[in-house]
Write a protein that holds these residues in place. Structure first.
Motif, PDB file in Angstrom:
ATOM      1  N   ASN A   6       0.823  -1.216   0.000  1.00  0.00           N
ATOM      2  CA  ASN A   6       0.000   0.000   0.000  1.00  0.00           C
ATOM      3  C   ASN A   6       0.856   1.265   0.000  1.00  0.00           C
ATOM      4  OD1 ASN A   6      -2.582  -1.058  -0.192  1.00  0.00           O
ATOM      5  ND2 ASN A   6      -2.696  -1.437   2.017  1.00  0.00           N
ATOM      6  N   ASP A   7       1.953   1.242   0.768  1.00  0.00           N
ATOM      7  CA  ASP A   7       2.844   2.408   0.787  1.00  0.00           C
ATOM      8  C   ASP A   7       3.456   2.638  -0.593  1.00  0.00           C
ATOM      9  OD1 ASP A   7       2.276   2.937   3.393  1.00  0.00           O
ATOM     10  OD2 ASP A   7       4.201   2.285   4.214  1.00  0.00           O
ATOM     11  N   VAL A   8       3.907   1.550  -1.214  1.00  0.00           N
ATOM     12  CA  VAL A   8       4.510   1.684  -2.543  1.00  0.00           C
ATOM     13  C   VAL A   8       3.470   2.208  -3.550  1.00  0.00           C
ATOM     14  CG1 VAL A   8       5.544   0.414  -4.465  1.00  0.00           C
ATOM     15  CG2 VAL A   8       6.284  -0.044  -2.129  1.00  0.00           C
ATOM     16  N   LEU A   9       2.252   1.697  -3.448  1.00  0.00           N
ATOM     17  CA  LEU A   9       1.186   2.178  -4.345  1.00  0.00           C
ATOM     18  C   LEU A   9       0.936   3.669  -4.138  1.00  0.00           C
ATOM     19  CD1 LEU A   9      -1.449  -0.721  -4.239  1.00  0.00           C
ATOM     20  CD2 LEU A   9      -0.037  -0.011  -6.178  1.00  0.00           C
ATOM     21  N   ASP A  10       0.912   4.087  -2.870  1.00  0.00           N
ATOM     22  CA  ASP A  10       0.676   5.509  -2.578  1.00  0.00           C
ATOM     23  C   ASP A  10       1.815   6.373  -3.117  1.00  0.00           C
ATOM     24  OD1 ASP A  10      -1.810   5.367  -1.468  1.00  0.00           O
ATOM     25  OD2 ASP A  10      -1.102   5.238   0.608  1.00  0.00           O
ATOM     26  N   ARG A 138      13.307   7.791   1.321  1.00  0.00           N
ATOM     27  CA  ARG A 138      12.780   6.453   1.118  1.00  0.00           C
ATOM     28  C   ARG A 138      13.744   5.384   1.645  1.00  0.00           C
ATOM     29  NH1 ARG A 138      10.570   6.349  -4.844  1.00  0.00           N
ATOM     30  NH2 ARG A 138       9.604   8.285  -4.129  1.00  0.00           N
ATOM     31  N   PHE A 139      13.226   4.455   2.407  1.00  0.00           N
ATOM     32  CA  PHE A 139      13.956   3.287   2.945  1.00  0.00           C
ATOM     33  C   PHE A 139      15.008   3.636   3.998  1.00  0.00           C
ATOM     34  CE2 PHE A 139      12.856   1.810  -1.461  1.00  0.00           C
ATOM     35  CZ  PHE A 139      11.854   0.932  -1.066  1.00  0.00           C
ATOM     36  N   TYR A 140      15.129   4.908   4.377  1.00  0.00           N
ATOM     37  CA  TYR A 140      16.152   5.256   5.369  1.00  0.00           C
ATOM     38  C   TYR A 140      15.660   4.915   6.778  1.00  0.00           C
ATOM     39  CZ  TYR A 140      20.122   7.451   7.524  1.00  0.00           C
ATOM     40  OH  TYR A 140      21.278   7.656   8.241  1.00  0.00           O
ATOM     41  N   ARG A 141      16.426   4.118   7.482  1.00  0.00           N
ATOM     42  CA  ARG A 141      16.129   3.800   8.880  1.00  0.00           C
ATOM     43  C   ARG A 141      17.409   3.996   9.683  1.00  0.00           C
ATOM     44  NH1 ARG A 141      13.833  -1.546  10.343  1.00  0.00           N
ATOM     45  NH2 ARG A 141      12.578  -0.343  11.811  1.00  0.00           N
ATOM     46  N   THR A 142      17.313   4.608  10.854  1.00  0.00           N
ATOM     47  CA  THR A 142      18.508   4.830  11.659  1.00  0.00           C
ATOM     48  C   THR A 142      18.873   3.550  12.410  1.00  0.00           C
ATOM     49  OG1 THR A 142      17.326   5.514  13.666  1.00  0.00           O
ATOM     50  CG2 THR A 142      17.788   7.230  12.038  1.00  0.00           C
ATOM     51  N   GLU A 143      20.140   3.434  12.765  1.00  0.00           N
ATOM     52  CA  GLU A 143      20.544   2.388  13.701  1.00  0.00           C
ATOM     53  C   GLU A 143      20.098   2.868  15.071  1.00  0.00           C
ATOM     54  OE1 GLU A 143      21.582  -0.469  12.887  1.00  0.00           O
ATOM     55  OE2 GLU A 143      21.787   0.104  10.774  1.00  0.00           O
ATOM     56  N   ASN A 144      19.255   2.131  15.732  1.00  0.00           N
ATOM     57  CA  ASN A 144      18.832   2.521  17.079  1.00  0.00           C
ATOM     58  C   ASN A 144      18.442   1.260  17.844  1.00  0.00           C
ATOM     59  OD1 ASN A 144      15.753   2.147  17.158  1.00  0.00           O
ATOM     60  ND2 ASN A 144      16.050   3.249  15.226  1.00  0.00           N
ATOM     61  N   PRO A 145      18.380   1.337  19.168  1.00  0.00           N
ATOM     62  CA  PRO A 145      18.158   0.120  19.961  1.00  0.00           C
ATOM     63  C   PRO A 145      16.819  -0.571  19.667  1.00  0.00           C
ATOM     64  CG  PRO A 145      18.891   1.942  21.352  1.00  0.00           C
ATOM     65  CD  PRO A 145      18.634   2.516  20.000  1.00  0.00           C
ATOM     66  N   LEU A 146      15.869   0.157  19.100  1.00  0.00           N
ATOM     67  CA  LEU A 146      14.559  -0.446  18.846  1.00  0.00           C
ATOM     68  C   LEU A 146      14.338  -0.784  17.372  1.00  0.00           C
ATOM     69  CD1 LEU A 146      12.335   1.706  21.257  1.00  0.00           C
ATOM     70  CD2 LEU A 146      12.976  -0.700  21.498  1.00  0.00           C
ATOM     71  N   LYS A 147      15.388  -0.640  16.550  1.00  0.00           N
ATOM     72  CA  LYS A 147      15.218  -0.819  15.105  1.00  0.00           C
ATOM     73  C   LYS A 147      14.611  -2.183  14.749  1.00  0.00           C
ATOM     74  CE  LYS A 147      17.693  -0.654  10.703  1.00  0.00           C
ATOM     75  NZ  LYS A 147      18.999  -0.609  10.030  1.00  0.00           N
ATOM     76  N   GLU A 149      13.132  -4.535  16.829  1.00  0.00           N
ATOM     77  CA  GLU A 149      11.836  -4.758  17.478  1.00  0.00           C
ATOM     78  C   GLU A 149      10.727  -3.962  16.787  1.00  0.00           C
ATOM     79  OE1 GLU A 149      11.863  -3.787  21.650  1.00  0.00           O
ATOM     80  OE2 GLU A 149       9.693  -4.086  21.828  1.00  0.00           O
ATOM     81  N   ALA A 150      11.046  -2.729  16.406  1.00  0.00           N
ATOM     82  CA  ALA A 150      10.031  -1.868  15.785  1.00  0.00           C
ATOM     83  C   ALA A 150       9.622  -2.401  14.415  1.00  0.00           C
ATOM     84  CB  ALA A 150      10.567  -0.443  15.649  1.00  0.00           C
ATOM     85  N   GLY A 151      10.565  -2.978  13.712  1.00  0.00           N
ATOM     86  CA  GLY A 151      10.277  -3.435  12.352  1.00  0.00           C
ATOM     87  C   GLY A 151       9.948  -2.246  11.467  1.00  0.00           C
ATOM     88  N   GLY A 152       9.712  -2.490  10.194  1.00  0.00           N
ATOM     89  CA  GLY A 152       9.346  -1.378   9.318  1.00  0.00           C
ATOM     90  C   GLY A 152      10.144  -1.419   8.042  1.00  0.00           C
ATOM     91  N   THR A 153       9.763  -0.559   7.121  1.00  0.00           N
ATOM     92  CA  THR A 153      10.341  -0.556   5.781  1.00  0.00           C
ATOM     93  C   THR A 153      11.123   0.714   5.497  1.00  0.00           C
ATOM     94  OG1 THR A 153       8.363   0.501   4.936  1.00  0.00           O
ATOM     95  CG2 THR A 153       8.417  -1.899   4.885  1.00  0.00           C
ATOM     96  N   GLY A 154      10.955   1.733   6.344  1.00  0.00           N
ATOM     97  CA  GLY A 154      11.580   3.019   6.065  1.00  0.00           C
ATOM     98  C   GLY A 154      10.850   3.812   4.998  1.00  0.00           C
ATOM     99  N   LEU A 155       9.597   3.424   4.738  1.00  0.00           N
ATOM    100  CA  LEU A 155       8.836   4.154   3.720  1.00  0.00           C
ATOM    101  C   LEU A 155       7.870   5.177   4.318  1.00  0.00           C
ATOM    102  CD1 LEU A 155       7.883   1.416   1.090  1.00  0.00           C
ATOM    103  CD2 LEU A 155       9.425   3.369   0.799  1.00  0.00           C
ATOM    104  N   GLY A 156       7.493   4.976   5.590  1.00  0.00           N
ATOM    105  CA  GLY A 156       6.433   5.792   6.190  1.00  0.00           C
ATOM    106  C   GLY A 156       6.627   7.293   6.043  1.00  0.00           C
ATOM    107  N   LEU A 157       7.763   7.794   6.511  1.00  0.00           N
ATOM    108  CA  LEU A 157       7.974   9.244   6.481  1.00  0.00           C
ATOM    109  C   LEU A 157       8.180   9.764   5.061  1.00  0.00           C
ATOM    110  CD1 LEU A 157      10.254   9.775   9.629  1.00  0.00           C
ATOM    111  CD2 LEU A 157       7.830  10.355   9.366  1.00  0.00           C
ATOM    112  N   SER A 158       8.693   8.887   4.178  1.00  0.00           N
ATOM    113  CA  SER A 158       8.897   9.328   2.789  1.00  0.00           C
ATOM    114  C   SER A 158       7.558   9.489   2.084  1.00  0.00           C
ATOM    115  CB  SER A 158       9.788   8.343   2.031  1.00  0.00           C
ATOM    116  OG  SER A 158       9.079   7.172   1.687  1.00  0.00           O
TER     117      SER A 158
END
Ligand SMILES: Nc1ncnc2c1ncn2[C@@H]1O[C@H](COP(=O)(O)OP(=O)(O)O)[C@@H](O)[C@H]1O
Ligand SMILES: [Mg+2]
Length: 189
Positions: A6-10, A138-147, A149-158
């Motif tokens: 859905n994110d990619v479609l948007d 797009r696809f950028y995710r930081t190295e962080n202690p919850l990376k 566990e949080a999961g994700g694609t790095g697309l949300g904010l983009s």
């Protein structure tokens, strides 16, 4: 997987300029209570405290309800995911004040529009100054202690950033590593 598709479609729709917006005058308090209701089980599961504070007498915002919900849901779910358990999250809506807006944002605002300022603030892992602009890529995710566990694609904010701008608004983040983050939105009225 469905969320990713859905994110990619948007993103594709935004890039091709084929996003249909249904412009309405919306009560921010109503939109926010819908988003918070959808988020409540995640907030509770992580034992966060969520505080909603909406200044009285705010003007209605001009937006597409579905897209505004999507924007706020993304920001709030990030706050929930990237804050260690028992954290605090604040959602604050107030009138726009020039002094609360950085120059590089203020200088791009059309003078004839009025705005409401919405902030989503957390006590999470934070983002360093040199990465704060890149998290909107797009696809950028930081190295962080919850990376992990949080999961994700790095697309949300983009996706959130161009959506906010399609609605005539602006977004910027202020953060301190290990202390917390604030995602600021200006929404057109
Ligand atoms: N509230 C937040 N606190 C700390 N880091 C955040 C927060 N929101 C976003 N980030 C950082 O920005 C990155 C990109 O966010 P996003 O585009 O939503 O992707 P995702 O959540 O799928 O990783 C995240 O992976 C994280 O590194
Ligand atoms: Mg996200």
């Amino acid at each position: 997987m469905i969320a990713l598709i859905n994110d990619v479609l948007d993103i594709t729709k935004i890039e091709s300029g084929s996003i249909d917006l249904e412009w309405r005058s919306l009560h921010l308090a109503e939109v926010l209570s819908g988003v918070v209701a959808d988020m409540q089980s995640l907030v509770t599961a992580r034992s966060h405290q969520l505080v909603l504070s909406i200044a009285p007498g705010l003007p209605l915002v001009r937006a597409d309800a579905y897209r505004l919900h999507q924007i706020l849901y993304n920001l709030l779910s990030n706050a929930v995911k990237y804050t260690p358990r028992n954290g605090q999250i604040w959602v604050e809506a107030q009138e726009y004040h020039a002094k609360n807006t950085p120059d590089h944002i203020r200088s791009t605002l059309p003078s004839e529009r009025r705005f409401v300022h919405l902030a989503v603030r957390d006590t999470g892992v934070g983002v360093s100054a040199d990465e704060i602009d890149r998290i909107f890529d797009r696809f950028y995710r930081t190295e962080n202690p919850l990376k992990v566990e949080a999961g994700g694609t790095g697309l949300g904010l983009s996706l959130v950033k161009p959506l906010v701008e399609l609605l005539g608004g602006r977004i910027w983040a202020v953060s301190e590593l290990g202390v917390g983050s604030t995602f600021n939105l200006l929404l057109a009225t």
